[in-house]
Design an enzyme around this catalytic site. Structure first.
Site, PDB file in Angstrom:
ATOM      1  N   GLU A   1      16.291   3.028 -12.911  1.00 22.95           N
ATOM      2  CA  GLU A   1      14.964   2.122 -12.296  1.00 22.95           C
ATOM      3  C   GLU A   1      13.945   2.175 -13.386  1.00 22.95           C
ATOM      4  OE1 GLU A   1      12.069   1.478  -8.537  1.00 22.95           O
ATOM      5  OE2 GLU A   1      13.760   2.860  -8.303  1.00 22.95           O
TER       6      GLU A   1
ATOM      7  N   ASP B   1       2.203   2.321  -5.398  1.00 19.54           N
ATOM      8  CA  ASP B   1       2.451   3.554  -5.949  1.00 19.54           C
ATOM      9  C   ASP B   1       1.356   4.701  -5.763  1.00 19.54           C
ATOM     10  OD1 ASP B   1       5.056   2.882  -7.449  1.00 19.54           O
ATOM     11  OD2 ASP B   1       3.822   1.589  -8.623  1.00 19.54           O
TER      12      ASP B   1
ATOM     13  N   TYR C   1      16.971  -1.201  -0.983  1.00 23.06           N
ATOM     14  CA  TYR C   1      16.026   0.048  -1.155  1.00 23.06           C
ATOM     15  C   TYR C   1      15.310   0.162   0.113  1.00 23.06           C
ATOM     16  CZ  TYR C   1      12.922   3.074  -3.859  1.00 23.06           C
ATOM     17  OH  TYR C   1      12.227   4.121  -4.340  1.00 23.06           O
TER      18      TYR C   1
END
Length: 264
Positions: free
Chosen positions: A50, A61, A176
């Site tokens: 990734e 993030d 995911y």
């Protein structure tokens, strides 16, 4: 059309093995070091890479990945150089899948069709674009699939049964599953919490379910992979790079995490 991602998961399934996915920020701390790390990942047991695309406002993030993005941007990393890095990797490895993970702004600025053609040519196999919800599938998701790239969606603990079909609708490659609510690197994933959620998603799709966020040790990697189709680690690896660990040291740590997932 089958992608490298589809081929990799078919091979893992045939071997009865779990997947290990490693996240690296492209260009962190600089282009050459980053390329050296990425080239070493398959040998360290990584099944899918990734690759983070540095962006100025990475809202999903945590601090570790944000700082990595800042380091990369300060070192001159751009979308073009990120694609260059993928091309350079492909010179010696034509089988390990690369998923480009980032935000829509740089892609939109480039132009979707141009970007997809360039990404495909550079050897990118799939995209994770966290700020495009399923309602916006016509923007990038549908064109990406038409161009032969997987579009990978995130499901979270707050993705309820009403929302899940919409999330899965145009997803391909794998799902995911974000094991915790919040940002990357914030808390620890617990297999006891994750297992039932993975089972719930599996009842709605045949795609592999890979679990990320909050995995930072080989033991955790093994525990999470044991209740899913694999584990992804990002912040724990990126923090080693940020601390200035040598490439060999980083890859040794990655290998321990991969061994954990593969022991599941």
């Amino acid at each position: 059309m089958k992608t490298r991602i589809d081929a990799k998961f078919a091979a893992l399934r045939a071997e009865g093995r779990k997947a290990f996915v490693a996240y690296i920020m492209a260009g962190d701390p600089d282009y050459d070091t980053s390329l050296e790390v990425v080239r070493g990942l398959p040998g360290a047991g990584v099944d899918v890479i990734e690759l983070g695309l540095p962006f100025t406002d990475p809202m999903a993030d945590g601090p570790t990945i944000q700082l990595a993005g800042q380091r990369a941007l300060e070192a001159g990393m751009t979308l073009d150089r990120t694609l260059d890095l993928a091309r350079a990797f492909r010179e010696t490895d034509n089988t390990t899948p690369i998923v480009l993970m980032g935000y829509y702004n740089p892609i939109y600025s480039r132009g979707v069709d141009t970007f997809l053609a360039q990404a495909k040519e550079a050897g990118i196999d799939g995209l994770i674009v966290v700020d495009l919800p399923p309602e916006e599938d016509s923007e990038l998701c549908t064109p990406a699939q038409a161009a032969g790239l997987n579009f990978i969606r995130l499901a979270t603990p707050t993705t309820d049964d009403n929302r899940l079909p919409r999330v899965l609708q145009n997803t391909s490659g794998f799902v995911y599953y974000v094991s915790i609510t919040g940002i990357t690197g914030a808390a620890e994933a617990e297999a006891g919490d994750v297992g039932p959620e993975v089972a719930r998603i599996k009842s709605a799709t045949d795609l592999p379910i890979i679990v990320g966020f909050g995995i930072n040790t080989p033991e955790k990697s093994r525990a999470i992979a044991s209740v899913a189709d694999g584990a992804v680690v990002g912040s724990a690896i990126v923090s080693r790079i940020g601390a200035g660990d040598s490439v060999d040291s980083v890859l040794e740590f990655v290998k321990s995490l991969a061994n954990g997932a593969h022991a599941a």
